[in-house]
Design an enzyme around this catalytic site. Structure first.
Site, short mmCIF file in Angstrom:
data_model
loop_
_atom_site.label_atom_id
_atom_site.label_comp_id
_atom_site.label_asym_id
_atom_site.label_seq_id
_atom_site.Cartn_x
_atom_site.Cartn_y
_atom_site.Cartn_z
N HIS A 152 -28.97 -41.76 -22.19
CA HIS A 152 -28.38 -40.67 -22.97
C HIS A 152 -28.13 -41.09 -24.42
CE1 HIS A 152 -26.25 -37.00 -23.71
NE2 HIS A 152 -25.97 -36.73 -22.45
N ASP B 60 -43.72 -26.29 -19.41
CA ASP B 60 -44.96 -25.85 -18.77
C ASP B 60 -46.15 -26.71 -19.21
OD1 ASP B 60 -47.09 -24.54 -17.70
OD2 ASP B 60 -46.76 -22.64 -18.75
C1 MLC Z 1 -20.41 -24.84 -25.54
C2 MLC Z 1 -21.41 -24.08 -24.72
C3 MLC Z 1 -21.62 -24.81 -23.40
C4 MLC Z 1 -20.81 -22.71 -24.43
O1 MLC Z 1 -21.73 -21.90 -23.76
P1 MLC Z 1 -21.72 -20.33 -23.90
O2 MLC Z 1 -22.96 -19.78 -23.29
O3 MLC Z 1 -20.42 -19.81 -23.40
O4 MLC Z 1 -21.70 -20.20 -25.46
P2 MLC Z 1 -22.33 -19.47 -26.66
O5 MLC Z 1 -21.46 -19.79 -27.79
O6 MLC Z 1 -23.75 -19.71 -26.82
O7 MLC Z 1 -22.07 -17.96 -26.29
C5 MLC Z 1 -23.05 -17.06 -25.85
C6 MLC Z 1 -22.50 -16.32 -24.68
O8 MLC Z 1 -21.16 -15.91 -24.97
C7 MLC Z 1 -21.03 -14.50 -24.85
N1 MLC Z 1 -20.01 -14.06 -25.81
C8 MLC Z 1 -18.78 -13.67 -25.47
N2 MLC Z 1 -18.09 -13.36 -26.54
C9 MLC Z 1 -18.87 -13.55 -27.61
C10 MLC Z 1 -18.72 -13.40 -29.00
N3 MLC Z 1 -17.59 -12.95 -29.51
N4 MLC Z 1 -19.75 -13.73 -29.81
C11 MLC Z 1 -20.93 -14.21 -29.29
N5 MLC Z 1 -21.11 -14.36 -27.99
C12 MLC Z 1 -20.13 -14.02 -27.14
C13 MLC Z 1 -22.44 -13.98 -25.07
O9 MLC Z 1 -22.58 -12.73 -24.47
C14 MLC Z 1 -23.25 -15.05 -24.35
O10 MLC Z 1 -23.10 -14.85 -22.97
P3 MLC Z 1 -24.29 -14.98 -21.90
O11 MLC Z 1 -24.69 -16.42 -21.90
O12 MLC Z 1 -23.66 -14.59 -20.63
O13 MLC Z 1 -25.37 -14.08 -22.34
C15 MLC Z 1 -22.74 -23.88 -25.45
O14 MLC Z 1 -22.51 -23.28 -26.71
C16 MLC Z 1 -23.52 -25.13 -25.62
O15 MLC Z 1 -23.32 -25.92 -26.54
N6 MLC Z 1 -24.50 -25.37 -24.72
C17 MLC Z 1 -25.38 -26.52 -24.77
C18 MLC Z 1 -24.79 -27.67 -24.03
C19 MLC Z 1 -25.75 -28.82 -23.85
O16 MLC Z 1 -26.55 -29.10 -24.73
N7 MLC Z 1 -25.72 -29.44 -22.69
C20 MLC Z 1 -26.56 -30.54 -22.35
C21 MLC Z 1 -25.76 -31.76 -22.39
S1 MLC Z 1 -26.72 -33.21 -22.22
C22 MLC Z 1 -26.84 -33.46 -20.59
O17 MLC Z 1 -26.18 -32.88 -19.81
C23 MLC Z 1 -27.84 -34.46 -20.19
C24 MLC Z 1 -29.01 -33.81 -19.55
O18 MLC Z 1 -28.87 -32.69 -19.09
O19 MLC Z 1 -30.08 -34.39 -19.53
#
Ligand code: MLC
Length: 467
Positions: free
Chosen positions: A171, A409
Site C-alpha cells: 500500500h 477489462d
Molecule cells: C469519503 C468517501 C468514501 C465518501 O463516499 P461517498 O460516496 O459518500 O461520497 P461522495 O462525496 O462521493 O458523495 C457522493 C454520494 O453522496 C450523495 N450525496 C448526499 N448528499 C450530497 C450532497 N450534498 N452533495 C453531493 N453528493 C451528495 C450522492 O448522491 C452520492 O451518493 P451515491 O453514491 O449513493 O450516488 C469517498 O468520497 C471516497 O473518498 N471514496 C474513495 C475511497 C478510496 O479510495 N478507497 C480505497 C482505499 S485504498 C484500499 O482500500 C486498498 C485497496 O482497495 O486496494
C-alpha cells in the site's frame, strides 16, 4: 472443494519496464504514504471467463500480457521499484534502478472455476490463497538497508473455463485509486493489440510530489511514529498467516439498489425528524452503517459484554483527497492520497433499535466534515490506529465502489468476480460496486463459522425488513 494440488506451476519469470526506458529515480515518501508503511500487502484477484485451453494462454496470450505489462510499468515504474528502509535516522524511500523487475508466475488451476468465483460460504479460505502471487523475500544490503519489493503478479488458468489475474502490492506505493489506474492501464494496453484506440484512452500517471504541501508538519510526526513502530516491524511481509484464516468462512453479500434506496430514505427521514442540519446520505454511508451494525450484533454475547456496552467502538474508513481544495492533486496522481477517518460510537447505541440510522448519521457526519478540512485530527492518523487496533473494537472497510473494479477489462468482458483476500485475515470488510452495474454493492468478509451464521441471518433479515 478440497484438492491436494490445487494449482500446477507452468512458468515463472520477471518483467521490467523496457530496458533504458526509465532513469534511476528516487521517490521520497510523503506524509500520505507513511501511515501505510506498516500495512501487510494488499491482494486483489480478478476472475474472467476464458474458454480456452492452457496452451492457448501460453502461446497466444502470455507473450502479449508480458509485453503490455512491461510497457505499462514504464509509466507505473514505482511498482517495479523497491522500498528502501535504511537504518535510523534515515527515512524510507522508493528507488527505481534500470533492470528492476517484478516477479510473474503462471499456474494452471485444478479447481472448478464456478466454485471458486461463487458468492457462497467459502469454507477453505486457504484455497483462494493459491491465486495470490507468492511474495518475494526482503533483502538486506551490506549497509543494513532493507530492500522490500512492491508488487508481484500471477496468472492462473482454469482450462477451458476461466482465468485469474492476481496482484499483491504494498500500500505504501499506491492507494486504491492509483492501483486501479495501473490495472486498467495494463488492461487497456493489452487490449490495444486489437484496438489501438485503447492506447490513446489510457492516461499516464503523475509522479509529481512537489504539489503536496505539509502545513501541519505531518511528515515529521509520522516519521517519529514510524521509528517508534519500526523496531517491531516485520520487513518480511510474506504470506497471510494460515492461523488467521483457519476456521473462518468467507462470503460475498450483496445489497441491491432497491435496498440501498430504502436504506437511504430511512436514514434521511429519521435524521430530518430527529437531528437538525444536513446529513450526508450516500450508498457508501448506508452500506457501511448496515454492515458495521450487523457485525457488532453478530459478535458473541458474553457476560463481559454487559460491561462493554458503554465502551467506544470505531468504524474506520479512508477518503480520497486528490480533489479536495487543500490538496488539489491530479486524479492521476500515483501514490497515496487518503485521509484516515475514525467514527466512534458506543456499543449500546449501535445495538439499539435505531443503531443503523445512528451509525449512518455518524459516518455521514465524518464524510461531511471532510469538506471543512481533511487534515483536522490528522496528527493522530497513525497513533490512533495503534490505540484502537490494540483494543480490537474496530471495523474497517477496504476498497470502494468508486474504484470500479468490475471495469478492469482485458478484452474478456467484465470480471466474473473480484476478490480482496487480504481482508479475510483481518476484521475488515471489502466494499465494491455490484458486478451488474445496477447501483448496488458487494460486501466481502470472513468470520468464524458460528458468527457467520448469525451475521448472515441478521443481514438477510435486515434486508427483508426494509421492503
Ligand atoms: C469519503 C468517501 C468514501 C465518501 O463516499 P461517498 O460516496 O459518500 O461520497 P461522495 O462525496 O462521493 O458523495 C457522493 C454520494 O453522496 C450523495 N450525496 C448526499 N448528499 C450530497 C450532497 N450534498 N452533495 C453531493 N453528493 C451528495 C450522492 O448522491 C452520492 O451518493 P451515491 O453514491 O449513493 O450516488 C469517498 O468520497 C471516497 O473518498 N471514496 C474513495 C475511497 C478510496 O479510495 N478507497 C480505497 C482505499 S485504498 C484500499 O482500500 C486498498 C485497496 O482497495 O486496494
Amino acid at each position: 472443494m478440497a484438492h491436494s494440488h490445487p494449482v500446477k506451476l507452468i512458468d515463472h519469470f520477471r518483467v521490467s519496464p523496457p530496458l533504458g526506458s526509465v532513469p534511476t529515480t528516487s521517490l521520497p515518501l510523503t506524509f500520505f504514504d507513511f501511515p501505510w508503511l506498516l500495512c501487510r500487502p494488499m491482494e486483489r484477484l480478478f476472475f474472467y471467463e476464458f474458454p480456452y485451453p492452457t496452451l492457448y494462454l501460453t502461446n497466444n496470450i502470455l507473450p502479449i500480457l508480458k509485453n503490455s505489462l512491461s510497457l505499462t510499468l514504464q509509466h507505473f515504474f514505482p511498482l517495479a521499484s523497491n522500498l528502501m528502509c535504511p537504518p535510523s535516522p534515515h527515512k524510507p524511500y522508493i528507488l527505481f534502478k534500470d533492470g528492476d523487475s517484478i516477479p510473474f508466475t503462471v499456474v494452471e488451476s485444478m479447481l472448478d472455476f464456478d466454485q471458486v468465483i461463487g458468492d457462497h460460504a467459502r469454507v477453505d479460505l486457504r484455497e483462494l490463497q493459491c491465486f495470490v502471487p507468492k511474495w518475494p523475500p526482503t533483502r538486506v544490503t551490506s549497509d543494513d538497508t532493507r530492500v522490500v519489493p512492491l508488487l508481484a503478479l500471477q496468472v492462473a488458468v482454469f482450462p477451458n473455463s476461466g482465468i485469474c489475474i492476481g496482484a499483491k502490492f504494498c500500500h505504501v506505493v499506491a492507494d486504491g485509486m492509483a492501483f486501479s489506474h495501473f490495472m486498467k492501464s495494463w488492461a487497456s494496453i493489452f487490449r490495444s493489440r486489437e484496438d489501438s484506440a485503447c492506447l490513446e484512452k489510457s492516461i499516464p500517471p503523475s509522479h509529481d510530489r512537489s504539489g503536496i504541501k505539509d502545513p501541519f508538519e505531518l511528515e515529521s510526526i509520522f516519521t517519529k511514529d514510524w521509528w517508534n513502530w519500526a523496531s517491531s516491524w516485520d520487513y518480511d511481509l510474506g504470506s497471510t498467516p494460515d492461523d488467521q484464516l483457519r476456521d473462518k468462512v468467507g462470503v460475498t453479500f450483496t445489497i441491491g439498489q432497491t435496498h440501498i434506496e430504502r436504506l437511504k430514505d430511512l436514514v434521511s427521514i429519521q435524521c430530518m425528524e430527529n437531528y437538525p442540519g444536513q446529513v450526508h446520505v450516500s450508498t457508501f454511508v448506508v452500506a457501511c452503517a448496515f454492515t458495521w451494525v450487523n457485525l457488532i450484533k453478530s459478535q458473541e454475547k458474553e457476560a463481559s459484554d454487559l460491561l462493554d456496552n458503554d465502551k467506544v467502538y470505531y468504524f474506520v474508513f479512508v477518503a480520497d483527497c486528490r480533489h479536495r481544495p487543500e490538496v488539489k492533486l491530479p486524479a492521476t496522481y500515483f501514490g497515496n492520497c487518503l485521509a484516515i477517518c475514525y467514527v466512534p460510537a458506543k456499543k449500546i447505541e449501535l445495538l439499539g433499535e435505531n443503531g443503523i440510522i445512528m451509525a449512518a448519521r455518524e459516518i455521514g457526519k465524518k464524510v461531511k466534515e471532510l469538506e471543512s478540512g481533511v487534515f483536522v485530527g490528522a496528527e493522530k492518523w497513525i497513533s490512533k490506529w495503534k490505540e484502537v487496533s490494540e483494543q480490537g473494537r474496530l471495523v474497517t472497510v477496504a476498497g470502494s465502489p468508486k474504484l470500479r473494479a468490475y471495469e478492469t477489462d482485458f478484452g474478456w468482458g467484465r470480471p466474473k468476480k473480484t476478490e480482496v483476500p487480504h481482508i479475510y485475515a483481518s476484521g475488515s470488510f471489502h466494499l465494491c460496486e455490484c458486478r451488474d452495474g445496477g447501483g448496488g454493492v458487494e460486501i466481502g468478509l470472513a468470520l468464524p463459522q458460528g458468527q457467520m451464521d448469525v451475521f448472515s441471518g441478521i443481514f438477510e433479515q435486515g434486508k427483508q425488513n426494509l421492503i
